[in-house]
Each structure stands twice: as C-alpha cells, then as structure tokens.
Design an enzyme around this catalytic site. Structure first.
Site, short mmCIF file in Angstrom:
data_model
loop_
_atom_site.label_atom_id
_atom_site.label_comp_id
_atom_site.label_asym_id
_atom_site.label_seq_id
_atom_site.Cartn_x
_atom_site.Cartn_y
_atom_site.Cartn_z
N LYS A 96 38.24 54.03 47.28
CA LYS A 96 38.86 55.61 47.28
C LYS A 96 38.30 56.52 48.28
O LYS A 96 36.88 56.21 48.53
CB LYS A 96 38.72 55.92 45.76
CG LYS A 96 39.27 57.32 45.67
CD LYS A 96 40.74 56.87 44.83
CE LYS A 96 41.47 57.93 44.38
NZ LYS A 96 42.82 57.28 43.50
N GLY A 206 50.58 68.71 34.26
CA GLY A 206 50.24 68.56 35.82
C GLY A 206 51.52 68.51 36.36
O GLY A 206 52.64 68.01 35.85
N GLY A 208 51.86 68.41 40.16
CA GLY A 208 51.88 67.73 41.55
C GLY A 208 52.89 66.69 41.73
O GLY A 208 53.83 66.82 41.16
N ASN A 209 52.84 65.80 42.79
CA ASN A 209 53.92 64.86 43.16
C ASN A 209 53.99 64.00 41.85
O ASN A 209 55.25 63.79 41.46
CB ASN A 209 52.98 63.88 44.17
CG ASN A 209 54.10 62.68 44.59
OD1 ASN A 209 54.03 61.74 43.59
ND2 ASN A 209 54.72 62.78 45.30
N ALA A 210 53.16 63.51 41.11
CA ALA A 210 53.36 62.52 40.04
C ALA A 210 54.16 63.65 39.00
O ALA A 210 55.30 62.99 38.30
CB ALA A 210 52.02 61.76 39.43
N GLY A 211 53.61 64.45 38.32
CA GLY A 211 53.95 65.46 37.39
C GLY A 211 55.36 65.69 37.68
O GLY A 211 56.13 65.66 36.76
N1 GLU Z 1 46.11 57.50 44.95
C1 GLU Z 1 47.19 56.69 44.30
C2 GLU Z 1 46.53 55.90 43.06
O1 GLU Z 1 45.39 56.54 42.55
C3 GLU Z 1 47.75 55.87 45.31
C4 GLU Z 1 47.09 54.83 46.04
C5 GLU Z 1 47.51 54.13 47.06
O2 GLU Z 1 48.66 53.97 47.15
O3 GLU Z 1 46.91 53.26 47.72
O4 GLU Z 1 46.84 55.13 42.69
#
Ligand code: GLU
Length: 404
Positions: A96, A206, A208-211
């Site tokens: 990360k 939330g 954002g993209n996910a929410g």
């Molecule tokens: N940031 C996203 C996660 O936390 C996607 C990570 C990715 O696609 O490598 O799962």
C-alpha cells in the site's frame, strides 16, 4: 486503524491458523518500507510505500492521497492487502502507498507533479513483476495515467501492467471503475441468501468511488437507499432516496449535505439507522465500541478498509449482526485490478461481460469458501476470514523455504 490494533487481532486469530511463533513474526513484519518527502510548490509532503508480503505474487495495493495518511496506517492497509489478495485467490501479494496531503487544496498541475514525484521517488522498487499500485482514497484513473507515463519515461519501457485502475485508453480494464462496489453486491447477494434476508433497506456512509457506485448498483438491484453521506454530512429519506438526483446534486454542489429531497443526517446518525444493510464505504474506525450497540442492520458490508474496530466487531457478533469484512467485501477492486494486470501482461482486451462474469465467479467462490469455514465454527466471520487467508499466505511462505 493503528497497526498495534491489527497485531492485537492477529494475536487472537494466529493460534487458530496453526502457525508457529516464527511464522507469526513473518506475518506481522513488512518486507520493505519506502519513504520520501515530495516537494511541490515549496511544500513538502511525506510519502510512503509499504511492501508487506509477496510470498503469493508481486506486491499489490493502492496509493491514497489524504491528510491523515501516516506510516502506521499505510502499514495496516498493506497488511490487509496481503490478506485480501489471498481471500480473492489471485496470485498477488500485499502492499500500500500513501501521501499525507489534502489533494483538494492542490491545483491540477500540482497534483500531477505530486503524482509524478511519487513515482520518481520509488520507481526502482515498483513494476509489473515487483509491485503494482492502483487507486485508493482520493486517487483517480487520471492520476494512474500520470504515474504510468512517468514510470515508462523513467524506465524507457512500455509497461502498462505497472499500475492498475488506469483510463481505458491507456490499458485500463472495463468494469474497474465500478469493481469495488460490484464485488460488494455479489458478496451481499450470497450472504443475504444464506441468512434468508428479505429486507432491502440500505444506508451507505461515504460517497466516493465505492459508495456512490454502491448506491447506484443497489438501487438497480431493487434495494431502497434510505441514507447516504459524504465527509460533510448526509441525506435521509425513510421512503428511499432518488439516487440519480443525489448524484446530480453531489456533482453540482460538491457535497450531499443540503440535498433538498431528503432530511439532513450526520455520519454518526447514519450508522444507527433502522436498515437491513449498512455499508461503511468511507474511512476506517467509524464503528467503535461507543456506537456498535446502536447498529440495527442485519448485515454490515465493509466497502471501506477497516471501518470496524476489533472491540466493535465483538459487540456486533454478540448482537447477531453479520459483518462481511473488508478483505472480502471490497476485494472486487483488486480482483479486477488483477484482471487488468493480466490483460496488460498478455496483450489482451476483455469485454465488459467477460470481466463481470469472471468477477462474479471469483467473489462467489471466495464467499462460499469463507462461509464453509465460518458456519458452525462459533467464531465471527472476520476471524474465519483471517484464519483462511493467513493459512494461504503462510502455506506460500512454507513452500519457499529450503527443505533439507
Ligand atoms: N485500493 C483498493 C483496495 O484497497 C484497490 C487496490 C488494487 O486494486 O490494487 O483494495
């Protein structure tokens, strides 16, 4: 969530996974930590990349740009990626990245400079067969495009598999934009069937993209969205919100707060609503021991990373609330990232239906395996999930040792 808390939880679950004390140390120790200070317009921004574990494949995980990023948090997130890729059963490890910055305070040119400088700082440790970044909180396909361009310039190669979540025209995958939410829907449908849950009232924290995509997809699947929120506040309507209008409002105003066809609601109140499904899709540590007793949902689907503290987890479990943990619930994102990387490495371009079918297969299979491990085990779903994932990571570590 602090890494100390993650470790505390590992303390509890490691014995169940049958690993040795030495293996536990491997499991809780990042393989490499990269740090830099990125200078843009005279200001310096701390930047990190934690390469947690690559026993199962190249490190994989997003980069977040957020004012609260610190090394400890990135470490927790990188650890979770290690479990997530194991749960999703994709041949990748966990990593990360993050930069402590409020991207909303930067001009577009400064944002591009910061993104390119991130790659310049760490590129020697990144690459399609080493460590593959992706978007996360406040990072976008456009940013992935700048990062790809910088990497290719620095290395003198064409390497689309260096990063995922790219724009389609630079080798991105179809469906990647909605993958986190879509994977969540697939998992939710499986869990609701197991629980024979008929109710379809949902609240999402939330946007954002996910929410936001979750709100759209759940609405399309026949759910009633009672409440949604973003960092500034939320909107509530017991009869259900018009999701398209909320999105339009957010696009115009930059926030959901003040949406005229709903009542104002705070982020805290949203978590305590009388709904069937609660979807925390923002940041970590929002369901705590202080509010867990007030959660009324039957299922908590963790689209955010780490939204539930270990103390809250126990309370929810005692109250018979099924928590579908982040490393399963939001694994759709990294799963389609894997598909993107695979397409890049094999010069392929898959159509939308192919990606969706493959994503569904992966999510259903992952859920099925975890449900078998969980059902009747007496443990909560997260514990069963961690045990399953830890066993897979450690099996790969064992497979790498010299057997003399
Ligand atoms: N940031 C996203 C996660 O936390 C996607 C990570 C990715 O696609 O490598 O799962």
């Amino acid at each position: 969530m602090t890494f100390a808390k993650v470790k505390k939880f590992l303390e509890k679950v490691s014995p169940l996974a049958g690993i040795t004390p030495e293996e536990k140390i491997i499991l809780e120790t990042p393989q490499k930590i990269l740090q830099a200070e990125l200078e843009v317009s005279g200001k310096r921004y701390p930047a990190f990349r934690v390469q947690f574990n690559n026993a199962r494949g190249p490190f994989k995980g997003g980069i977040r740009f957020h004012p609260e990023v610190d090394l400890d948090e990135v470490q927790s997130l990188a650890f979770w990626m290690t479990l997530k890729t194991a749960v999703a059963d994709i041949p990748l490890g966990g990593g990360k990245g993050g930069v402590r910055v409020n991207p909303k305070e930067l001009s577009k040119a400064e944002l591009e400079e910061l993104s390119r400088k991130y790659v310049r700082a760490f590129y020697q440790d990144l690459g399609p067969e080493k460590d593959v970044p992706a978007p996360d909180v406040y990072t976008t396909p456009e940013i992935m495009g700048w990062m790809l361009d910088e990497f290719e310039k620095l290395t003198g190669t064409k390497a689309p598999g260096f990063i995922t979540g790219k724009p389609l025209e630079l080798g991105g995958s179809k469906v990647r934009d909605i993958a986190t939410a879509l994977g969540g829907v697939y998992v939710l449908e499986e869990a609701a069937a197991k629980l024979k849950l008929e109710g379809k009232r949902a609240a999402i924290q939330g946007f954002g993209n996910a929410g936001m995509n979750m709100a759209k997809l759940l609405r399309e699947a026949g759910y009633t969205i009672i409440a949604v929120s973003d960092s500034k506040g939320g909107a509530y309507d017991a009869e259900g919100l018009d999701v398209d209008k909320v999105i339009q409002f957010k696009e115009q105003q930059g926030t959901i707060k003040g949406f005229p066809e709903g009542k104002d609601i705070s982020n805290e109140e949203l978590l305590e609503l009388d709904v069937d499904i609660l979807v925390p899709a923002a940041l970590s540590g929002v369901i705590t021991e202080n509010n867990a007793t007030k959660v009324k949902a039957k299922i908590v689907l963790e689209l955010a990373n780490g939204p539930t503290t270990p103390e809250a987890d126990e309370i929810l479990h005692q109250n018979n609330i099924l928590v579908l943990p982040d490393v399963l619930a939001n694994a759709g994102g990294v799963t389609v990232s894997y598909f993107e990387w695979y397409q890049n490495q094999h010069q392929q371009v898959w159509d939308e239906e192919t990606v969706k079918t493959k994503l569904r297969e992966k999510m259903v299979a992952a859920f099925g395996q975890l449900w078998t491990a969980y059902d009747g085990s007496g443990h909560d779903f997260r514990t069963a999930t961690y045990v399953h994932a830890i066993k897979k990571v450690i099996a790969a570590e064992r497979g790498r040792r010299l057997r003399s």
